[in-house]
Enzyme design. Structure first.
Site, PDB file in Angstrom:
ATOM      1  N   SER A 121     -14.051  34.364  68.118  1.00  0.00           N
ATOM      2  CA  SER A 121     -15.315  35.503  69.105  1.00  0.00           C
ATOM      3  C   SER A 121     -15.000  35.188  70.266  1.00  0.00           C
ATOM      4  O   SER A 121     -15.443  36.245  71.175  1.00  0.00           O
ATOM      5  CB  SER A 121     -16.627  35.443  68.717  1.00  0.00           C
ATOM      6  OG  SER A 121     -16.894  33.143  68.289  1.00  0.00           O
ATOM      7  N   HIS A 142     -10.476  40.357  65.580  1.00  0.00           N
ATOM      8  CA  HIS A 142     -11.761  40.311  65.538  1.00  0.00           C
ATOM      9  C   HIS A 142     -12.916  41.242  64.980  1.00  0.00           C
ATOM     10  O   HIS A 142     -12.959  42.193  65.270  1.00  0.00           O
ATOM     11  CB  HIS A 142     -12.309  40.124  67.008  1.00  0.00           C
ATOM     12  CG  HIS A 142     -13.858  39.395  67.113  1.00  0.00           C
ATOM     13  ND1 HIS A 142     -14.175  39.829  68.462  1.00  0.00           N
ATOM     14  CD2 HIS A 142     -14.670  38.645  66.571  1.00  0.00           C
ATOM     15  CE1 HIS A 142     -15.747  39.521  68.708  1.00  0.00           C
ATOM     16  NE2 HIS A 142     -15.879  38.619  67.230  1.00  0.00           N
ATOM     17  N   GLU A 154     -11.530  44.127  67.552  1.00  0.00           N
ATOM     18  CA  GLU A 154     -10.837  43.890  68.678  1.00  0.00           C
ATOM     19  C   GLU A 154      -9.443  43.588  68.198  1.00  0.00           C
ATOM     20  O   GLU A 154      -9.379  41.971  67.028  1.00  0.00           O
ATOM     21  CB  GLU A 154     -11.306  42.962  69.313  1.00  0.00           C
ATOM     22  CG  GLU A 154     -13.037  43.731  69.935  1.00  0.00           C
ATOM     23  CD  GLU A 154     -13.272  42.565  71.173  1.00  0.00           C
ATOM     24  OE1 GLU A 154     -13.855  43.259  71.967  1.00  0.00           O
ATOM     25  OE2 GLU A 154     -13.595  41.535  70.960  1.00  0.00           O
ATOM     26  N   ASN A 192     -17.368  40.599  72.935  1.00  0.00           N
ATOM     27  CA  ASN A 192     -18.811  38.886  73.423  1.00  0.00           C
ATOM     28  C   ASN A 192     -18.630  39.078  75.249  1.00  0.00           C
ATOM     29  O   ASN A 192     -19.379  38.215  75.657  1.00  0.00           O
ATOM     30  CB  ASN A 192     -17.977  38.682  72.688  1.00  0.00           C
ATOM     31  CG  ASN A 192     -18.464  38.226  71.149  1.00  0.00           C
ATOM     32  OD1 ASN A 192     -19.016  39.067  71.147  1.00  0.00           O
ATOM     33  ND2 ASN A 192     -17.671  37.444  70.421  1.00  0.00           N
TER      34      ASN A 192
HETATM   35  N1  3HC Z   1     -24.202  43.223  55.025  1.00  0.00           N
HETATM   36  C1  3HC Z   1     -23.629  43.952  54.301  1.00  0.00           C
HETATM   37  N2  3HC Z   1     -24.024  45.662  54.598  1.00  0.00           N
HETATM   38  C2  3HC Z   1     -25.500  45.662  55.229  1.00  0.00           C
HETATM   39  C3  3HC Z   1     -25.520  44.192  56.245  1.00  0.00           C
HETATM   40  C4  3HC Z   1     -24.927  43.132  55.810  1.00  0.00           C
HETATM   41  N3  3HC Z   1     -25.858  41.979  56.653  1.00  0.00           N
HETATM   42  N4  3HC Z   1     -27.006  44.856  56.474  1.00  0.00           N
HETATM   43  C5  3HC Z   1     -26.878  45.515  56.664  1.00  0.00           C
HETATM   44  N5  3HC Z   1     -25.823  46.837  55.817  1.00  0.00           N
HETATM   45  C6  3HC Z   1     -25.502  47.823  55.549  1.00  0.00           C
HETATM   46  C7  3HC Z   1     -26.970  48.754  54.846  1.00  0.00           C
HETATM   47  O1  3HC Z   1     -26.633  48.484  53.194  1.00  0.00           O
HETATM   48  C8  3HC Z   1     -27.545  49.714  55.255  1.00  0.00           C
HETATM   49  O2  3HC Z   1     -25.612  50.704  54.450  1.00  0.00           O
HETATM   50  P1  3HC Z   1     -26.354  52.462  52.812  1.00  0.00           P
HETATM   51  O3  3HC Z   1     -26.140  52.779  55.286  1.00  0.00           O
HETATM   52  O4  3HC Z   1     -24.497  52.374  52.667  1.00  0.00           O
HETATM   53  O5  3HC Z   1     -26.890  51.455  52.757  1.00  0.00           O
HETATM   54  C9  3HC Z   1     -26.239  50.228  56.550  1.00  0.00           C
HETATM   55  O6  3HC Z   1     -26.057  48.681  56.712  1.00  0.00           O
HETATM   56  C10 3HC Z   1     -27.605  50.223  57.698  1.00  0.00           C
HETATM   57  O7  3HC Z   1     -28.972  49.165  57.501  1.00  0.00           O
HETATM   58  P2  3HC Z   1     -30.458  49.153  57.323  1.00  0.00           P
HETATM   59  O8  3HC Z   1     -30.588  51.277  57.053  1.00  0.00           O
HETATM   60  O9  3HC Z   1     -31.329  48.458  56.448  1.00  0.00           O
HETATM   61  O10 3HC Z   1     -30.643  48.607  58.549  1.00  0.00           O
HETATM   62  P3  3HC Z   1     -29.959  49.545  60.135  1.00  0.00           P
HETATM   63  O11 3HC Z   1     -30.077  50.744  60.111  1.00  0.00           O
HETATM   64  O12 3HC Z   1     -31.271  48.693  60.891  1.00  0.00           O
HETATM   65  O13 3HC Z   1     -29.054  49.092  60.107  1.00  0.00           O
HETATM   66  C11 3HC Z   1     -27.131  47.181  61.519  1.00  0.00           C
HETATM   67  C12 3HC Z   1     -28.603  47.412  60.050  1.00  0.00           C
HETATM   68  C13 3HC Z   1     -26.098  47.807  60.876  1.00  0.00           C
HETATM   69  C14 3HC Z   1     -27.133  45.970  61.457  1.00  0.00           C
HETATM   70  C15 3HC Z   1     -27.792  47.439  62.684  1.00  0.00           C
HETATM   71  O14 3HC Z   1     -29.161  46.927  62.865  1.00  0.00           O
HETATM   72  C16 3HC Z   1     -26.527  47.250  63.516  1.00  0.00           C
HETATM   73  O15 3HC Z   1     -26.062  47.913  63.764  1.00  0.00           O
HETATM   74  N6  3HC Z   1     -27.004  46.407  64.544  1.00  0.00           N
HETATM   75  C17 3HC Z   1     -26.798  45.576  65.492  1.00  0.00           C
HETATM   76  C18 3HC Z   1     -25.131  44.728  65.334  1.00  0.00           C
HETATM   77  C19 3HC Z   1     -24.169  44.253  66.224  1.00  0.00           C
HETATM   78  O16 3HC Z   1     -24.567  44.818  66.952  1.00  0.00           O
HETATM   79  N7  3HC Z   1     -23.010  43.868  65.534  1.00  0.00           N
HETATM   80  C20 3HC Z   1     -22.482  43.131  66.755  1.00  0.00           C
HETATM   81  C21 3HC Z   1     -22.760  41.664  66.894  1.00  0.00           C
HETATM   82  S1  3HC Z   1     -21.629  40.709  67.950  1.00  0.00           S
HETATM   83  C22 3HC Z   1     -20.593  40.441  66.753  1.00  0.00           C
HETATM   84  O17 3HC Z   1     -21.117  40.278  65.678  1.00  0.00           O
HETATM   85  C23 3HC Z   1     -18.918  39.687  67.560  1.00  0.00           C
HETATM   86  C24 3HC Z   1     -19.123  37.990  66.851  1.00  0.00           C
HETATM   87  O18 3HC Z   1     -17.916  37.675  67.182  1.00  0.00           O
HETATM   88  C25 3HC Z   1     -20.349  37.308  67.424  1.00  0.00           C
END
Ligand code: 3HC
Length: 293
Positions: A121, A142, A154, A192
């Site tokens: 990351s 990434h 990425e 990030n």
């Molecule tokens: N694994 C697999 N699928 C998942 C999941 C998981 N952990 N969490 C949610 N989902 C799926 C659900 O099954 C659902 O799928 P569907 O529409 O096909 O049924 C879909 O995602 C939407 O889930 P929910 O309805 O339960 O919840 P939300 O609509 O609130 O979405 C979220 C959840 C996708 C996590 C949304 O809140 C989001 O986009 N959050 C921001 C996440 C983000 O910014 N991530 C990047 C972080 S930085 C990073 O990762 C970099 C690293 O280097 C640190």
């Protein structure tokens, strides 16, 4: 060109590694999942079964599709089983020494044409590549958490990456249903580098007593249109991972805004790491801000 990647190894089956393995298996590739010991391997298998099980329960997969996806993934504790892989993605903890040791081993075990990718990351892909005899075939790939959902990859190229490899890996990302962006090898890459300072700053504001955790989360969701507030997102990413990315950004840039917020450091020290440990900003008692003492 991306069609040349058919068998993929994923080393490290924590939240990210298991999610990445699922993404490849869903796209029809054969996946070899590797973990250090049998208990970690079973946890990785559990992640995959749980995630595809939830998709089944939501009607997003049929039983047959889920069985096919799981059937494409084999599990092993031996790196030697990656000898024929076309691509290996490393998703182990963000500790440079571990990564360098692993890439030295992968370089020895994997066929010369194999691409070795890191899901780091924020660490230097160049430094990881330099431990191998094939730096031209080492690249960053990434993914974002949750990997099966987030659309971005990425593709991190270094000064030693072979011409054309970033394009091949970007094509592979498209085959996975993702959108690639090609970026240079600087701490945090693009996402990030922009995201973590914001999340860290939210923790500083909480500590300063500007507003409570839930109000800051609600403010950024409802006022800025983010899908999650900063504390919910920190819990999702993992407080240890978030802290480590801030440390790396701070080391590279010396910009004090990247210095990890003390509350973040304190929660990590206490072992409260967010979703992965069951407690974090949201699951723990709301941290006391100094102004409320
Ligand atoms: N694994 C697999 N699928 C998942 C999941 C998981 N952990 N969490 C949610 N989902 C799926 C659900 O099954 C659902 O799928 P569907 O529409 O096909 O049924 C879909 O995602 C939407 O889930 P929910 O309805 O339960 O919840 P939300 O609509 O609130 O979405 C979220 C959840 C996708 C996590 C949304 O809140 C989001 O986009 N959050 C921001 C996440 C983000 O910014 N991530 C990047 C972080 S930085 C990073 O990762 C970099 C690293 O280097 C640190």
């Amino acid at each position: 060109m991306a069609g040349t990647f058919e068998t993929v190894g994923v080393v490290g089956l924590g939240t990210m590694g298991a999610g990445i393995a699922e993404v490849f298996a869903r796209a029809g590739l054969a996946v070899i999942g590797v973990e250090a010991d049998p208990a970690a391997l079973e946890r990785g298998r559990g992640h995959l079964e749980g995630s595809t099980g939830r998709a089944l329960a939501r009607g997003r997969l049929t039983e047959a599709e889920r069985a096919e996806i799981l059937g494409r993934v084999s599990f092993t504790t031996s790196l030697e089983d990656l000898a024929d892989a076309d691509l290996v993605i490393e998703a182990i903890p963000e500790v440079m020494d571990y990564k360098r040791a692993l890439f030295t081993d992968l370089d020895r075990v994997c066929k010369p044409s194999a691409v070795l990718a890191t899901n780091t990351s924020s660490l230097s892909v160049t430094a990881i590549a330099a431990t191998t005899t094939r730096p031209g075939r080492v690249i960053g790939m990434h993914f974002f958490n949750p990997a099966p959902v987030m659309k971005l990859v990425e593709v991190v190229r270094t000064v030693t990456t072979d011409d054309g490899l970033a394009g091949e890996v970007a094509d592979l990302a498209r085959r996975l249903g993702k959108t690639p962006v090609t970026v240079g090898d600087r701490a945090g890459f693009v996402v990030n580098r922009l995201l973590l300072p914001y999340l860290n700053h939210a923790a500083v504001l909480l500590e300063n007593g500007l507003a409570g955790r839930d109000d800051i989360d609600a403010a950024m969701k409802l006022g800025a249109g983010f899908p999650m507030g900063p504390f919910a997102l920190l819990d999702l990413i993992g407080l240890d991972t978030s802290h480590e990315i801030c440390e790396v950004l701070f080391r590279e840039t010396r910009d004090p805004r990247h210095a990890p917020a003390p509350i973040l450091r304190e929660l990590v020290t206490a072992g409260l790491l967010g979703r992965k440990s069951g407690q974090g900003f949201h699951c723990a008692e709301e941290p006391q801000s100094p102004s409320s003492e």
